[in-house]
Design an enzyme around this catalytic site. Sequence first.
Site, short mmCIF file in Angstrom:
data_model
loop_
_atom_site.label_atom_id
_atom_site.label_comp_id
_atom_site.label_asym_id
_atom_site.label_seq_id
_atom_site.Cartn_x
_atom_site.Cartn_y
_atom_site.Cartn_z
NE ARG A 99 -2.40 0.96 3.60
CZ ARG A 99 -3.12 1.35 4.64
NH1 ARG A 99 -4.43 1.28 4.59
NH2 ARG A 99 -2.56 1.79 5.73
CB THR A 118 -1.86 7.23 -3.16
OG1 THR A 118 -1.28 5.91 -3.27
CG2 THR A 118 -0.92 8.22 -3.83
CG ASP A 178 2.89 -2.14 9.06
OD1 ASP A 178 3.12 -3.33 8.76
OD2 ASP A 178 2.92 -1.22 8.24
CG ASP A 218 6.55 -2.47 9.75
OD1 ASP A 218 7.19 -2.98 8.82
OD2 ASP A 218 6.24 -1.26 9.79
C1 PRP Z 1 -1.03 -4.17 4.66
C2 PRP Z 1 -1.91 -5.37 4.90
C3 PRP Z 1 -2.81 -5.37 3.68
C4 PRP Z 1 -2.99 -3.89 3.44
C5 PRP Z 1 -4.33 -3.48 3.98
O1 PRP Z 1 -0.02 -4.46 3.77
O2 PRP Z 1 -1.19 -6.57 5.06
O3 PRP Z 1 -2.26 -6.01 2.55
O4 PRP Z 1 -1.95 -3.21 4.15
O5 PRP Z 1 -4.61 -2.16 3.67
P1 PRP Z 1 -5.75 -1.75 2.63
O6 PRP Z 1 -6.94 -2.56 2.97
O7 PRP Z 1 -5.94 -0.28 2.92
O8 PRP Z 1 -5.25 -1.99 1.24
P2 PRP Z 1 1.18 -3.44 3.47
O9 PRP Z 1 0.81 -2.56 2.33
O10 PRP Z 1 1.57 -2.76 4.73
O11 PRP Z 1 2.32 -4.37 2.93
P3 PRP Z 1 3.16 -5.53 3.65
O12 PRP Z 1 2.23 -6.71 3.81
O13 PRP Z 1 4.24 -5.79 2.69
O14 PRP Z 1 3.65 -5.02 4.98
N1 URA Z 2 -2.08 -2.34 7.15
C1 URA Z 2 -1.67 -2.75 8.38
O1 URA Z 2 -0.70 -3.52 8.50
N2 URA Z 2 -2.33 -2.27 9.45
C2 URA Z 2 -3.38 -1.44 9.34
O2 URA Z 2 -3.95 -1.05 10.38
C3 URA Z 2 -3.79 -1.03 8.06
C4 URA Z 2 -3.13 -1.50 6.98
#
Ligand code: PRP
Ligand code: URA
Length: 209
Positions: free
Chosen positions: A104, A108, A200, A203
Amino acid sequence: MGKLVICDHPLIQHKLTFIRDMRTNTKDFRELVDEVATLMAYEITRSIPLESISVQTPVAETEGKVISGRMLGLIPILRAGLGMLDGVVKLLPAAKVGHVGLFRDPETLQPVEYYTKLPTDVTERELIVIDPMLATGGSAIAAIDVLKKRGCTQIKMMNLVAAPEGVKAVQEAHPDVDIYVAALDKGLDDHGYIIPGLGDAGDRLYGTK
Ligand code: PRP
Ligand code: URA
């Protein structure tokens, strides 16, 4: 409209509380996410069809039930979805796994696709898309779009924590997809984080920041 199922088994709710707790360290967080994923897999497979076969016990012939219908496919959204994958595979060892890589954009909040690798017979499988977080819904919608463009038709979604905004967005974009969550939270903050959520997920799973 796809249904929203809240997996409110006491074991799931108990473990989720410790997943949310910011004092939970990376090792425990990972183990708890894995355990909850297994318990959720039990719930999500509750309605898969069975058929009868005959079986010979040491004593007599009888009828037993076995899983029938389509084979399963698991689609973790990279990277945080990987944290739930093994927990689901424990219950569904014959399932094939496809990966969809999305992150994400922090400005944006739009999903950016960077990797897709799916089983060759993915269209013949019933799919479970796996991601701990359903926030705005952008990542889930994009992952399901990828699968539908490949011709997949039977898709379910599995999240630990969802925001109402994300549930609504997925239900509008993909009304044929049922969503299974361990908790439906209050909403999103100004940065698109789920409140109260768990922070997160990627993380916390991988110790990055
Ligand atoms: C996080 C999570 C989802 C997304 C959710 O991933 O694991 O994939 O955000 O957010 P949304 O519903 O607003 O799209 P992230 O983009 O942090 O990537 P990662 O899994 O690589 O940490
Ligand atoms: N992605 C995450 O990992 N946590 C949130 O709360 C939203 C998006």
